[in-house]
Enzyme design. Structure first.
Site, mmCIF file in Angstrom:
data_model
loop_
_atom_site.group_PDB
_atom_site.id
_atom_site.type_symbol
_atom_site.label_atom_id
_atom_site.label_comp_id
_atom_site.label_asym_id
_atom_site.label_seq_id
_atom_site.Cartn_x
_atom_site.Cartn_y
_atom_site.Cartn_z
ATOM 1 N N HIS A 9 0.886 70.649 12.161
ATOM 2 C CA HIS A 9 0.394 69.367 11.631
ATOM 3 C C HIS A 9 1.115 68.164 12.230
ATOM 4 C CE1 HIS A 9 3.767 69.710 8.585
ATOM 5 N NE2 HIS A 9 3.765 68.403 8.752
ATOM 6 N N ASP A 17 0.789 77.011 10.457
ATOM 7 C CA ASP A 17 1.295 75.655 10.710
ATOM 8 C C ASP A 17 2.428 75.663 11.734
ATOM 9 O OD1 ASP A 17 1.334 72.922 10.533
ATOM 10 O OD2 ASP A 17 2.545 72.834 8.713
ATOM 11 N N SER A 51 9.360 67.389 9.111
ATOM 12 C CA SER A 51 8.428 68.460 9.450
ATOM 13 C C SER A 51 8.634 68.942 10.871
ATOM 14 C CB SER A 51 6.983 67.983 9.286
ATOM 15 O OG SER A 51 6.672 67.796 7.935
#
Length: 492
Positions: free
Chosen positions: A132, A162, A236
């Protein structure tokens, strides 16, 4: 009175000693594997008095060694507004004169930037991050600790887990991290997160492993490490290290409403997928079954001694499972000798099985265990099915007040509307609030295909089998819903 005072004095003395001992015991429990323990009973002041003290991890050493291999990832992507040129939501209304000019020249799309983190896994520039972070990016810029920036290209992505692998061309002497073994992690173990939260580069936070095997609803392969090391937007794709400086997770998600609740993908999952990510495509093994959790009610209905395994509620025609002879109602208990204790374990173990391999699947069927040999296929591209809209009805209804549902015939019109291949079964037209059916999860628009393994074709079949089920006090429904089937049990 003196005796009482002496007793009190002795009690205070013993309590004081107990408190010190308890404090030492609690402090010792805080020590994690790999933590320096020298000096726990040493003499830090050199006096030889044996004063207890504890040496905590030296995070400064870890930070200096690990930060050079952690990178800042900034991306540019084009976002569509969904409005054609010259569009005005007030067109044709009295407000268009006043507000219409505001929308003149409004762009069909615009560029936006986002930030994330990543870490270098090879000296020639391969970087692991979250999917992402780079998904739909038109430009990817990687900034190293020394400030040098490089354009990056996407090598491979896997939205289901992911994960993404990108690469920069910056020579062959880049600093790298060591990938550890996330299976060895223990709850309570020290961990360190490094990333770029809110664009603040090279931020280091520390905490512990709060839990393992977390399922947060992000996909079919949820198996997250939960940590209280501070993780925020921008972290992230960054690494989660153990106390030995090895990557044991990839920081991925947070709970916005909670503090100190962050989630990381176990690094072993990434290690298994890396060879395929480098090839640009992840290929997964496939059985071709729809499975559901085995609840205590379902276990009792199927005669299974305990609520374990994965219940097959539907099978794709022509799939590996179909060819191997698997059936609706089979409960998968083992895959290649590995126990399947929870439903969620099966998709992951099948996905990691090489396509073309032959596997032995142990199922529970009609009260006995049965081994089936299946050749693993390649998982096809998946499509999401939407919720079934309110179904047409209005025909004669049959009520079952004992369970709390009303049903009607599946007419050709209803069958076509729902996308059924036939008119077998009965349509649930109403579910009584607070009834057994509602609590079990039966919904309006469901089509009941079986009751206690007996096929339901007509309303007469439904009435007959419901009478028999009422005598037993056990109802096992096979229900068609949204293009697939599911078992629902009611035990009264």
């Amino acid at each position: 009175m003196n005796h009482m005072r002496n007793d009190i004095a002795r009690t205070k003395k013993h309590r004081g000693f107990s408190a010190v001992a308890l404090g030492i015991a609690v402090a010792l429990l805080l020590l994690a594997p790999g933590m320096a323990t020298a000096g726990i009973f040493g003499e830090p002041d050199g006096s030889g008095e044996g004063v207890p003290y504890i040496t905590l991890p030296d995070f400064t050493v870890l930070a200096k060694e690990l930060k050079p291999a952690v990178v800042n990832i900034s991306t540019t992507m084009v976002v569509g507004t969904g409005m054609p040129p010259g569009y005005s939501p007030f067109e044709g209304s009295p407000f268009d004169e006043f507000f219409g000019p505001f929308f003149e020249g409004f762009p069909e799309s615009f560029e936006t930037q986002s930030l994330g983190s990543g870490f270098i896994i090879s000296s020639d520039g391969f970087i692991l991050t979250n999917n992402h972070v780079v998904e739909n990016a038109t430009e990817i810029t990687v900034t190293l600790e020394d400030g040098d920036t490089y354009s990056a290209t996407i090598i491979g992505t896997d939205p289901k887990t992911d994960l993404a692998l990108i690469k920069i061309e910056a020579g062959t002497n880049l600093p790298t991290v060591t990938l550890g073994d996330s299976d060895d992690l223990e709850v309570g173990e020290w961990v360190v997160a490094i990333g770029n939260p809110f664009g603040l580069s090279e931020t280091v936070t520390a905490g512990i492993v709060s839990a393992k095997g977390r399922v947060i609803g992000s996909g079919p392969y949820d198996d997250f490490i939960q940590t209280d090391a501070s993780i925020n937007p921008g972290n992230s794709g960054g690494p989660l290290f153990n106390i030995n400086g090895e990557v044991i997770g990839i920081n991925t998600a947070i709970i916005n409403q909670g503090q100190g609740i962050g989630f990381a993908i176990p690094v072993n999952m990434a290690k298994e997928l890396l060879p395929q990510l480098k090839k640009g495509k992840v290929v997964r093994g496939w059985l071709g079954v729809v499975i559901q959790e085995v609840t205590p009610e379902l276990a009792e209905s199927f005669g299974l001694p305990e609520d374990t395994g994965a219940l097959i509620s539907d099978i794709e025609p022509g799939s590996p499972a179909d060819k191997a002879g698997m059936k609706k109602g089979d409960i998968i208990l083992k895959f290649n000798g590995v126990d399947i204790t929870e439903m969620r374990e099966l998709p992951a173990i099948v996905a990691m099985t090489p396509v073309g391999d032959r596997a032995v699947v142990t199922v529970f069927r009609d009260g006995v265990m049965k081994d089936l040999s299946v050749v693993i296929g390649e998982m096809p591209d998946e499509t999401m099915m939407g919720m079934t809209p309110s179904t047409p009805g209005g025909g004669p209804e049959v009520d079952d007040a004992d369970v709390g549902i009303s049903v009607e015939e599946v007419t050709p019109e209803i069958s076509q509307y729902l996308g059924l291949s036939d008119t077998d079964g009965v349509l649930v037209s109403r579910v009584e609030m607070g009834s057994f059916a509602e609590r079990a999860g039966i919904l309006r628009g469901d089509v009941i295909r079986e009751i206690n393994h007996k096929k339901i074709t007509t309303l007469d079949d439904f009435e007959r089998e419901m009478v028999e089920a009422q005598k037993m006090g056990r109802y096992l429904f096979l229900i068609w819903r949204n293009g697939t089937t599911v078992f629902i049990a009611i035990n009264k």
